[in-house]
Design an enzyme around this catalytic site. Sequence first.
Site, PDB file in Angstrom:
ATOM      1  N   ARG A   1      47.720  34.823  26.257  1.00  0.00           N
ATOM      2  CA  ARG A   1      46.859  33.646  26.044  1.00  0.00           C
ATOM      3  C   ARG A   1      47.116  33.023  24.656  1.00  0.00           C
ATOM      4  NH1 ARG A   1      44.825  33.298  30.796  1.00  0.00           N
ATOM      5  NH2 ARG A   1      44.017  35.154  31.822  1.00  0.00           N
ATOM      6  N   GLY A  29      44.063  45.377  31.366  1.00  0.00           N
ATOM      7  CA  GLY A  29      42.731  45.962  31.188  1.00  0.00           C
ATOM      8  C   GLY A  29      41.956  45.994  32.487  1.00  0.00           C
ATOM      9  N   ASP A  89      38.073  34.055  28.187  1.00  0.00           N
ATOM     10  CA  ASP A  89      39.545  34.029  28.092  1.00  0.00           C
ATOM     11  C   ASP A  89      40.070  32.669  27.638  1.00  0.00           C
ATOM     12  OD1 ASP A  89      39.645  36.658  28.889  1.00  0.00           O
ATOM     13  OD2 ASP A  89      40.053  36.199  30.996  1.00  0.00           O
TER      14      ASP A  89
HETATM   15  C1  S3P Z   1      38.216  40.202  33.736  1.00  0.00           C
HETATM   16  C2  S3P Z   1      37.127  40.201  32.919  1.00  0.00           C
HETATM   17  C3  S3P Z   1      37.162  39.780  31.514  1.00  0.00           C
HETATM   18  C4  S3P Z   1      38.407  38.998  31.166  1.00  0.00           C
HETATM   19  C5  S3P Z   1      39.642  39.604  31.758  1.00  0.00           C
HETATM   20  C6  S3P Z   1      39.529  39.727  33.267  1.00  0.00           C
HETATM   21  C7  S3P Z   1      38.061  40.671  35.115  1.00  0.00           C
HETATM   22  O1  S3P Z   1      37.099  40.934  30.709  1.00  0.00           O
HETATM   23  O2  S3P Z   1      38.555  38.883  29.768  1.00  0.00           O
HETATM   24  O3  S3P Z   1      40.779  38.803  31.447  1.00  0.00           O
HETATM   25  O4  S3P Z   1      38.948  40.408  35.948  1.00  0.00           O
HETATM   26  O5  S3P Z   1      37.047  41.319  35.402  1.00  0.00           O
HETATM   27  P1  S3P Z   1      35.672  41.573  30.332  1.00  0.00           P
HETATM   28  O6  S3P Z   1      34.921  41.626  31.567  1.00  0.00           O
HETATM   29  O7  S3P Z   1      35.925  42.931  29.801  1.00  0.00           O
HETATM   30  O8  S3P Z   1      35.113  40.635  29.312  1.00  0.00           O
END
Ligand code: S3P
Length: 426
Positions: free
Chosen positions: A387, A93, A314
């Site tokens: 996770r 993501g 997380d």
């Molecule tokens: C992350 C932000 C988080 C986290 C992801 C990594 C990042 O997501 O859950 O594992 O590196 O910016 P969100 O910002 O969408 O909550």
Amino acid sequence: MIFTKKNSLNGEITVPGDKSISHRSIMLGSLASGITEVHGFLQGADCLSSISCFQKMGVAIENDTETNIVRIHGLGLHNLKAPTEILDVGNSGTTTRLMSGILAAQNFTSTVTGDASIQKRPMKRIMTPLSQMGADITSINGNECAPLHIQGKPLHGIHYQSPVASAQVKSAILLAGLYADGETSVTEPYVSRNHTELMFESFGVNIQCEGTTATVQPAAHLEAQKIIVPGDISSAAYFIVAGLITPNSCITIKNVGINSTRDGILDVCKAMGADITLSNVNDTIGEPTADITVRTSSLRGTVIEGAIIPKLIDELPIIAILACFANGTTIIKDAQELKVKESNRIDVMVQNLSAMGADIEATDDGMIIRGGKPLHGAIIDSKLDHRIAMSFAIAGMNAEGDTEILGAECVNISYPNFYQDLEALN
Ligand code: S3P
């Protein structure tokens, strides 16, 4: 993988590099002029996806997997090449959302997609602000998810009030803001992780942070840097909890990043009465680090809500395991975001922990866990969420009978040697 009860877990371990910082080092290193050298890079599948996407845009990136040193031959802000193939983000993501902010401003068209999980995750949260900046970004299947088609455009600065505290959303906008024709700011309901802002500062970008607002000025030039990636507190979390809930245990996790936008788990452990101490605190580089020592503890339930949620988002799966071993009730609220992670982490935690005999219930925005009920082994479906797999390995080591984890290999996303490191404790 099958896990059985342990009578103790002792030792010292070093967890791999921070995932968020590793991704950002590839992106900023690619846009900088000169060679960025990254030490302690996370060799997890997610960060390797970031490397391969930027390689497809003409960036030479040498990855020495033995030393975990990555050298990025930055092309400068305006010299990425049009990719000749789809940019495949795998399960990541962070790659999807942050890279989209960069792609929105390039003078070429690109297509971004990833695995089945990525194709279900919401992208409207970045499509809306990036479109307001003038981006041409569409969901190819019309479902507001990847695959995304991005036609680069000249961008305008915006002041964006984000409905969600998300570092991925904030960072996508700030990265696009490097290319905008004026100032860009993002205000969030609560402060999310600030690694992008800290790294912008070290690369010479004009970035200001005040309260829950981050403001970036358009950039003319980013200067290559040496980056030292600390150990990932999100990976350390499994060993923190293992040490607290397993009898006769003492574990030290060395060189962990304790950035105050990431350290919510430490506050929760303290509120629950954990024996947890920090030593060798090093605050001299942008990202502070410490060694964390935990010992078997008698724990009490707590309430986790509000501004702390983005600081431990997380870690909530492993915190749910921790709560099963505390006396009294733990309530997790304001954590709707768990539903749109690599899996629906509220449903998956509740289903799997219920199968192990825990007293846990799902709520609209979190979970309620009544601790103290002994866990027994079960078959755990990880849903290929790294996770979830790591959390249940720790649960399985504290349950009667066998716990079998399906899809256990998915830990390679963020912690390829997780099982070996766990095995090394005694
Ligand atoms: C992350 C932000 C988080 C986290 C992801 C990594 C990042 O997501 O859950 O594992 O590196 O910016 P969100 O910002 O969408 O909550």
